[in-house]
Motif scaffolding. Structure first.
Motif, PDB file in Angstrom:
ATOM      1  N   ILE A 174       0.315   3.971   2.290  1.00  0.00           N
ATOM      2  CA  ILE A 174      -0.914   3.814   1.505  1.00  0.00           C
ATOM      3  C   ILE A 174      -0.588   3.231   0.130  1.00  0.00           C
ATOM      4  CG2 ILE A 174      -2.821   5.038   0.376  1.00  0.00           C
ATOM      5  CD1 ILE A 174      -2.641   7.156   2.592  1.00  0.00           C
TER       6      ILE A 174
ATOM      7  N   SER B 184      -2.004  -5.129  -5.644  1.00  0.00           N
ATOM      8  CA  SER B 184      -1.942  -5.373  -7.087  1.00  0.00           C
ATOM      9  C   SER B 184      -1.052  -6.576  -7.393  1.00  0.00           C
ATOM     10  CB  SER B 184      -1.479  -4.121  -7.838  1.00  0.00           C
ATOM     11  OG  SER B 184      -0.100  -3.897  -7.639  1.00  0.00           O
TER      12      SER B 184
ATOM     13  N   PHE C  35      -2.953  -9.684  -6.627  1.00  0.00           N
ATOM     14  CA  PHE C  35      -3.895  -9.905  -7.717  1.00  0.00           C
ATOM     15  C   PHE C  35      -3.209 -10.601  -8.899  1.00  0.00           C
ATOM     16  CE2 PHE C  35      -6.364  -7.297 -11.088  1.00  0.00           C
ATOM     17  CZ  PHE C  35      -7.134  -8.393 -11.404  1.00  0.00           C
ATOM     18  N   LYS C  36      -1.998 -10.111  -9.261  1.00  0.00           N
ATOM     19  CA  LYS C  36      -1.258 -10.738 -10.353  1.00  0.00           C
ATOM     20  C   LYS C  36      -0.951 -12.198 -10.036  1.00  0.00           C
ATOM     21  CE  LYS C  36       1.832  -8.687 -13.119  1.00  0.00           C
ATOM     22  NZ  LYS C  36       2.859  -7.773 -13.703  1.00  0.00           N
TER      23      LYS C  36
ATOM     24  N   ALA D 224     -11.820 -12.820  -4.230  1.00  0.00           N
ATOM     25  CA  ALA D 224     -12.514 -11.550  -4.476  1.00  0.00           C
ATOM     26  C   ALA D 224     -13.543 -11.311  -3.374  1.00  0.00           C
ATOM     27  CB  ALA D 224     -13.194 -11.560  -5.838  1.00  0.00           C
TER      28      ALA D 224
ATOM     29  N   SER E 278     -11.661 -10.363  -0.216  1.00  0.00           N
ATOM     30  CA  SER E 278     -11.163  -8.979  -0.254  1.00  0.00           C
ATOM     31  C   SER E 278     -12.287  -7.988   0.018  1.00  0.00           C
ATOM     32  CB  SER E 278     -10.567  -8.644  -1.625  1.00  0.00           C
ATOM     33  OG  SER E 278      -9.565  -9.536  -1.958  1.00  0.00           O
TER      34      SER E 278
ATOM     35  N   SER F  34     -12.473  -5.291   3.325  1.00  0.00           N
ATOM     36  CA  SER F  34     -12.577  -3.820   3.335  1.00  0.00           C
ATOM     37  C   SER F  34     -13.919  -3.384   3.906  1.00  0.00           C
ATOM     38  CB  SER F  34     -12.327  -3.232   1.947  1.00  0.00           C
ATOM     39  OG  SER F  34     -13.072  -3.883   0.982  1.00  0.00           O
TER      40      SER F  34
ATOM     41  N   VAL G 233     -14.304  -0.784   7.133  1.00  0.00           N
ATOM     42  CA  VAL G 233     -15.109   0.449   7.163  1.00  0.00           C
ATOM     43  C   VAL G 233     -16.180   0.339   8.244  1.00  0.00           C
ATOM     44  CG1 VAL G 233     -16.427   2.133   5.827  1.00  0.00           C
ATOM     45  CG2 VAL G 233     -14.751   0.717   4.674  1.00  0.00           C
TER      46      VAL G 233
ATOM     47  N   HIS H  84      -7.395   7.632  -2.627  1.00  0.00           N
ATOM     48  CA  HIS H  84      -6.073   7.501  -2.003  1.00  0.00           C
ATOM     49  C   HIS H  84      -5.182   8.706  -2.321  1.00  0.00           C
ATOM     50  CE1 HIS H  84      -6.315   2.860  -1.263  1.00  0.00           C
ATOM     51  NE2 HIS H  84      -7.248   3.545  -0.659  1.00  0.00           N
TER      52      HIS H  84
ATOM     53  N   ILE I 217      -9.178   6.076   2.764  1.00  0.00           N
ATOM     54  CA  ILE I 217      -8.287   4.936   2.515  1.00  0.00           C
ATOM     55  C   ILE I 217      -9.098   3.651   2.403  1.00  0.00           C
ATOM     56  CG2 ILE I 217      -6.427   3.514   3.481  1.00  0.00           C
ATOM     57  CD1 ILE I 217      -5.405   6.022   4.934  1.00  0.00           C
ATOM     58  N   LEU I 218      -9.989   3.424   3.370  1.00  0.00           N
ATOM     59  CA  LEU I 218     -10.675   2.137   3.433  1.00  0.00           C
ATOM     60  C   LEU I 218     -11.775   2.018   2.373  1.00  0.00           C
ATOM     61  CD1 LEU I 218     -10.766   1.697   7.317  1.00  0.00           C
ATOM     62  CD2 LEU I 218      -9.163   0.696   5.682  1.00  0.00           C
ATOM     63  N   VAL I 219     -12.452   3.107   2.064  1.00  0.00           N
ATOM     64  CA  VAL I 219     -13.454   3.033   0.996  1.00  0.00           C
ATOM     65  C   VAL I 219     -12.752   2.887  -0.356  1.00  0.00           C
ATOM     66  CG1 VAL I 219     -15.344   4.238  -0.164  1.00  0.00           C
ATOM     67  CG2 VAL I 219     -15.235   4.218   2.331  1.00  0.00           C
TER      68      VAL I 219
ATOM     69  N   ASP J 299     -10.041   1.117  -0.743  1.00  0.00           N
ATOM     70  CA  ASP J 299      -9.785  -0.329  -0.770  1.00  0.00           C
ATOM     71  C   ASP J 299     -11.046  -1.101  -1.138  1.00  0.00           C
ATOM     72  OD1 ASP J 299      -7.205   0.177  -0.012  1.00  0.00           O
ATOM     73  OD2 ASP J 299      -7.450  -0.453   2.067  1.00  0.00           O
ATOM     74  N   PHE J 300     -12.180  -0.641  -0.611  1.00  0.00           N
ATOM     75  CA  PHE J 300     -13.445  -1.297  -0.919  1.00  0.00           C
ATOM     76  C   PHE J 300     -13.744  -1.227  -2.423  1.00  0.00           C
ATOM     77  CE2 PHE J 300     -18.022  -1.054  -1.669  1.00  0.00           C
ATOM     78  CZ  PHE J 300     -18.467  -2.212  -1.062  1.00  0.00           C
TER      79      PHE J 300
ATOM     80  N   PHE K 298     -11.597  -0.939  -4.848  1.00  0.00           N
ATOM     81  CA  PHE K 298     -10.683  -1.884  -5.511  1.00  0.00           C
ATOM     82  C   PHE K 298     -11.258  -3.301  -5.451  1.00  0.00           C
ATOM     83  CE2 PHE K 298      -6.831   1.003  -4.809  1.00  0.00           C
ATOM     84  CZ  PHE K 298      -6.597   1.188  -6.153  1.00  0.00           C
ATOM     85  N   SER K 299     -11.742  -3.677  -4.271  1.00  0.00           N
ATOM     86  CA  SER K 299     -12.218  -5.058  -4.117  1.00  0.00           C
ATOM     87  C   SER K 299     -13.477  -5.291  -4.948  1.00  0.00           C
ATOM     88  CB  SER K 299     -12.449  -5.394  -2.641  1.00  0.00           C
ATOM     89  OG  SER K 299     -13.601  -4.741  -2.155  1.00  0.00           O
ATOM     90  N   ARG K 300     -14.326  -4.264  -5.054  1.00  0.00           N
ATOM     91  CA  ARG K 300     -15.519  -4.412  -5.887  1.00  0.00           C
ATOM     92  C   ARG K 300     -15.157  -4.448  -7.377  1.00  0.00           C
ATOM     93  NH1 ARG K 300     -20.763  -4.081  -3.261  1.00  0.00           N
ATOM     94  NH2 ARG K 300     -20.253  -5.275  -1.403  1.00  0.00           N
TER      95      ARG K 300
ATOM     96  N   PHE L  37     -12.492  -5.716  -8.501  1.00  0.00           N
ATOM     97  CA  PHE L  37     -11.957  -7.054  -8.652  1.00  0.00           C
ATOM     98  C   PHE L  37     -13.089  -8.074  -8.828  1.00  0.00           C
ATOM     99  CE2 PHE L  37      -9.702 -10.496  -5.932  1.00  0.00           C
ATOM    100  CZ  PHE L  37      -9.416 -11.226  -7.065  1.00  0.00           C
ATOM    101  N   LYS L  38     -14.136  -7.947  -7.996  1.00  0.00           N
ATOM    102  CA  LYS L  38     -15.278  -8.856  -8.124  1.00  0.00           C
ATOM    103  C   LYS L  38     -15.930  -8.723  -9.501  1.00  0.00           C
ATOM    104  CE  LYS L  38     -18.148 -10.130  -4.714  1.00  0.00           C
ATOM    105  NZ  LYS L  38     -18.979 -10.175  -3.483  1.00  0.00           N
TER     106      LYS L  38
ATOM    107  N   MET M 166     -14.591  -7.631 -12.309  1.00  0.00           N
ATOM    108  CA  MET M 166     -13.788  -8.045 -13.456  1.00  0.00           C
ATOM    109  C   MET M 166     -13.731  -9.559 -13.587  1.00  0.00           C
ATOM    110  SD  MET M 166      -9.828  -7.053 -12.445  1.00  0.00           S
ATOM    111  CE  MET M 166     -10.063  -5.567 -11.497  1.00  0.00           C
TER     112      MET M 166
ATOM    113  N   LEU N  95      -5.824  -6.255 -16.708  1.00  0.00           N
ATOM    114  CA  LEU N  95      -6.175  -5.365 -15.597  1.00  0.00           C
ATOM    115  C   LEU N  95      -5.234  -5.532 -14.410  1.00  0.00           C
ATOM    116  CD1 LEU N  95     -10.040  -5.599 -15.943  1.00  0.00           C
ATOM    117  CD2 LEU N  95      -8.654  -3.549 -16.287  1.00  0.00           C
ATOM    118  N   ALA N  96      -4.709  -6.753 -14.224  1.00  0.00           N
ATOM    119  CA  ALA N  96      -3.734  -6.962 -13.145  1.00  0.00           C
ATOM    120  C   ALA N  96      -2.447  -6.203 -13.449  1.00  0.00           C
ATOM    121  CB  ALA N  96      -3.439  -8.445 -12.973  1.00  0.00           C
TER     122      ALA N  96
ATOM    123  N   SER O 210      -3.130  -2.513 -12.917  1.00  0.00           N
ATOM    124  CA  SER O 210      -3.171  -2.145 -11.496  1.00  0.00           C
ATOM    125  C   SER O 210      -1.770  -2.049 -10.911  1.00  0.00           C
ATOM    126  CB  SER O 210      -3.950  -3.181 -10.681  1.00  0.00           C
ATOM    127  OG  SER O 210      -5.235  -3.336 -11.193  1.00  0.00           O
TER     128      SER O 210
END
Lengths: 328, 328
Positions: free
Chosen positions: A113, A121, A124-125, A140, A143, A147, A151, B87, B113-115, B117-118, B120-122, B124-125, B127, B139-140, B143
């Motif tokens: 995990i 991450s 992302f960098k 973005a 990604s 996810s 789900v 996580h 786990i998967l939510v 990840d979701f 994180f992806s949101r 990212f969108k 930011m 932020l990168a 993270s």
């Protein structure tokens, strides 16, 4: 033995792919935590086909790209792919991948995990180093779709009445989103026109859908080669994929009861997978599934028509046939 | 009952914090997958102190920011925080958080786990909507530090000879990195000078370190309030935190044997946590730990000296004392 189109692509793009591998090795390192490189390296160095980086590099090469951003993008999509694999193997409790034991078995769920998060991450960098708002926005969105698809897949497990549309949402997320992003970003950095990047996006989307349908079919039919994937897993895990959706729609009452017992209620015995196969074959569902995949393969090819001719384009065209040929 | 400084901050920034909450509710939705909003909402709507968004909004307010980017950034840091919590609860097999059962218990590990990840992806969108390469880079980095810290924590578990420096690497990652990024990005969008954003970064870093040391101390000492965290968890999970590191360094041979049995070998019985506490108290380790936290609280305060005076600055200053006062 004849070379597969993947091997031809790997050969034709070998110089760039070596750079991608070097970059990945460098960026998966952590100065402070050895465990990261061990876990990430176990999966990444195991090889795999590197299909997504190949798509990125090939998509840039279609437009004679001379820079280095496609190398970074290729590493980004492979990092994202491997991060999702680490998480998927925990979610699915898988014990084998790419002919090796999975990280969750060799180490533990925790490491899979957290090292997955680490790869996200680092992806992302890397992607912000491309310095392009458009590319960030594509990745973005991709990604988020990935996810969401994962789900969604969880939440339709065991539901035999899953609409086809929902199945497509799942496989677009779990597979096609990264294929299309690979092609779209590769062509975008190479300066393709908006129309061309859209074609490449659609190519990747259709290829990814085709790829996943075949994957789902292989889980019932199997193939001669070593996919490192066990036949019957989806059935055992009660995943509702295209073959099951098609079968249940046209099932007799007796067949419906069989699916309800094995998939909805999860009451399975050793002979059930064999019975499932007989039902699927009797209904011609495996062939139907194959033909749907073939249709997506054709859609992928059609999107290449508007792209300038080149050897790379020919290979991308052949790739569409190769993806479905895994089964035949 | 007197108001805590957190409540004062929440009151003083209530209009912005309402916007942050609205934005989070909107962005945690998925059109296609109800499960996402349920799992994410279960955690996010449970409240929590919203400490990281408060830091972002306050850091922007210090410089009289009039735009809306700080709202997005505040939602970003809270999404990242909640993703890591989802996580972490799987990794630590936790069953309670914020006085509620955890998502991994109410749903399952897969969903958490998967939510995660979701989210994180949101994040990212959201930011990339700030349209600022500098913010993306902050932020990168943050993270990457977070996930590195989390894996480092895994790999030092059970190691009684963990150097202090490594402990700091862990807590900088798991806690301070997001505190400092919250303050740095908040002040950056508000147009603070480079010197000022560095001060705010250092403020968040020291505050985060102080916060985590106190958290680790509370796991041995406990507090009267409801932290939703069970005393003795770190001991049970054989996590090596500051109290243990300090205790082991100056332990007698008999004490060393006790720690080796309970932490290294994991052979624990019901009375062992009580014994552990007696050793820690006998050595004065809990006080030593507290004093180290207090030192970081002072460092945090010192970084505010160079920031223009305001009511918000006073509150951020009081926050440093509040964070250590959780124990007294």
């Amino acid at each position: 033995m004849t070379e597969t189109v993947i091997e031809k692509l790997q050969f034709s793009l070998s110089s760039e792919m070596t750079d991608v591998d070097l970059l990945m090795r460098e960026r998966m390192k952590s100065e402070k935590v050895d465990l990261i490189e061990k876990v990430a390296g176990h999966l990444i160095n195991a090889g795999g086909k590197r299909l997504r980086p190949l798509l990125t590099i090939a998509s840039a090469k279609l437009f004679n790209y001379q820079g280095i951003k496609h190398i970074k993008l290729a590493a980004v999509v492979e990092f994202i792919h491997n991060a999702t694999l680490l998480h998927d193997d925990v979610v699915d409790k898988s014990d084998r991948r790419r002919d090796k034991r999975t990280a969750n078995v060799l180490w533990d769920n925790k490491s899979s995990i957290l090292v997955g998060d680490f790869l996200f991450s680092r992806a992302f960098k890397l992607m912000i180093e491309t310095n392009s708002p458009k590319i960030l926005s594509i990745l973005a969105n991709s990604s988020a779709l990935i996810s969401e698809g994962e789900v969604l897949q969880l939440s339709i497990a065991k539901n035999l009445n899953t609409p086809l549309e929902t199945y497509y949402d799942v496989i677009r997320g779990k597979t096609a989103a990264l294929f299309s992003a690979s092609c779209q970003t590769g062509s975008y950095v190479a300066g393709a026109t908006k129309k061309q990047t859209n074609l490449l996006y659609n190519y990747g989307d259709a290829l990814g859908i085709c790829f996943q349908i075949i994957d789902d079919l292989l889980d019932y039919r199997g193939a001669g080669d070593s996919l490192g994937k066990n036949i019957g897993n989806d059935f055992k895990e009660r995943k509702v994929t295209l073959p099951l959706i098609l079968a249940f729609k046209d099932a007799s009452n007796q067949e419906k009861k069989f699916w309800e017992r094995t998939i909805e209620k999860g009451l399975q015995n050793d002979r059930d997978f064999h019975l499932a196969l007989e039902i699927l074959k009797g209904q011609g569902v495996l062939e139907k599934t194959y033909n749907i995949a073939l249709k997506w393969s054709e859609i992928a090819k059609e999107n290449l028509v508007g792209i300038p001719d080149s050897q790379t384009k020919d290979l991308l065209n052949d790739l569409c046939s190769y993806v479905v040929s895994r089964i035949s």
